[in-house]
Motif scaffolding. Structure first.
Motif, short mmCIF file in Angstrom:
data_model
loop_
_atom_site.label_atom_id
_atom_site.label_comp_id
_atom_site.label_asym_id
_atom_site.label_seq_id
_atom_site.Cartn_x
_atom_site.Cartn_y
_atom_site.Cartn_z
N ALA A 204 0.83 -1.21 0.00
CA ALA A 204 0.00 0.00 0.00
C ALA A 204 0.86 1.25 0.00
N GLY A 205 1.66 1.38 -1.06
CA GLY A 205 2.52 2.55 -1.14
C GLY A 205 3.04 2.80 -2.53
N GLN A 206 3.99 3.71 -2.63
CA GLN A 206 4.61 4.08 -3.89
C GLN A 206 6.13 4.07 -3.72
N TRP A 207 6.83 3.59 -4.74
CA TRP A 207 8.27 3.71 -4.84
C TRP A 207 8.56 4.86 -5.78
N PHE A 218 10.24 5.15 -0.47
CA PHE A 218 9.00 4.38 -0.37
C PHE A 218 8.03 5.14 0.51
N ARG A 219 6.88 5.48 -0.06
CA ARG A 219 5.83 6.18 0.69
C ARG A 219 4.80 5.16 1.16
N SER A 220 4.75 4.94 2.45
CA SER A 220 3.80 4.01 3.03
C SER A 220 2.54 4.78 3.43
N PHE A 221 1.44 4.52 2.73
CA PHE A 221 0.21 5.24 3.02
C PHE A 221 -0.39 4.81 4.35
N SER A 222 -0.19 3.56 4.72
CA SER A 222 -0.76 3.09 5.98
C SER A 222 -0.04 3.67 7.19
N GLU A 223 1.29 3.91 7.05
CA GLU A 223 2.08 4.41 8.17
C GLU A 223 2.26 5.92 8.14
#
Length: 275
Positions: A204-207, A218-223
């Motif tokens: 659930a993110g973007q590199w 890495f963008r972690s949307f959950s965190e």
């Protein structure tokens, strides 16, 4: 959302482990300035060379096995993605600020979609100003869960632009400022760029790749956390910073990250395991 940025230490997850690197420079096959990367179905990888109007298919050893022309107007190609949902290849031209679509079943069917002809373009210009073509499009990605299309603007400002699946409208924009977590200890904020993007539905993110920052984020949307990874390569038995990372792709199972560099005869395709 206010993002927190951290360099990745031993206890942080996910971790990247360099598992291999291969040369991809091939002047005879027009692969001299690799820029953009996608995993594929007809080829192991797709890439473009920004000095030639082709989408190039590579096998797992980095050898060119397919060459798809996009026409003389396909100048300065900087990113590519296989849109498996719609069975097409999408490439971005920095010079023309457009998305080029190629039917993967019939590569002779090529269409062009300039951003300035899309609905919502006036809102984009009002946000970034009249110099919207400068520091232009550098990468493209498709969210494999939703089919949404995203292109990235290199810098000033760094930006993700969502485009409709039929390539007719700009749906939304997001400026990737320091507040969005893109921070480099080695580059001034105005010089930090985006050179590629890949979606990670598993985490659930973007590199997000940065050429000038020699890093991937890495963008972690959950965190609500952005992890920064410094990129290196192996040269003569020694580790050294990776020069000019230009394209990024995630394996279909989410276990491997691939990065391609534009470094002349030293251009590489690198494979990282994600732990």
């Amino acid at each position: 959302m206010l993002w927190c940025t951290t360099d990745v230490a031993a206890q942080d997850v996910p971790k990247l482990v360099l598992e291999g690197q291969i040369s991809v420079y091939d002047r005879s096959e027009k692969l001299t300035e690799p820029s953009g990367l996608s995993v594929g179905t007809r080829a192991a990888f797709w890439t473009v060379s920004d000095d030639h109007p082709f989408i190039l298919g590579l096998d797992s050893n980095g050898v060119v096995i397919l060459k798809i022309p996009v026409g003389k107007g396909g100048k300065d190609l900087e990113g590519v993605i296989e849109d498996q949902i719609n069975e097409r290849l999408l490439a971005v031209s920095e010079r023309n600020t457009e998305i080029i679509s190629v039917d993967i079943n019939d590569p002779s069917k090529v269409t062009r979609h300039p951003l300035n002809e899309m609905a919502g373009f006036s809102d984009l210009v009002s946000e970034i100003g009249s110099d919207w073509q400068k520091n232009g499009l550098e990468g493209i990605a498709v969210d494999p869960k939703t089919g949404k299309i995203y292109v990235v603007k290199e810098r000033r400002p760094r930006m993700i632009i969502e485009v409709s699946a039929d390539l007719s409208a700009i749906r939304s924009t997001e400026v990737l400022s320091r507040e969005a977590g893109l921070i480099s200890p080695t580059e001034k904020d105005r010089d930090l760029d985006i050179s590629g993007i890949a979606f990670d539905p598993v985490r659930a993110g973007q590199w997000i790749l940065s050429d000038t920052g020699s890093a991937v984020f890495f963008r972690s949307f959950s965190e609500g956390v952005v992890y920064r990874y410094r990129l290196v390569r192996m040269y003569d038995g020694e580790w050294e910073p990776l020069s000019n990372p230009e394209g990024i792709a995630l394996s279909s199972d989410g276990n491997e990250l691939f990065i391609i560099s534009d470094d002349g005869k030293g251009s590489l395709l690198l494979r990282y395991g994600i732990e």
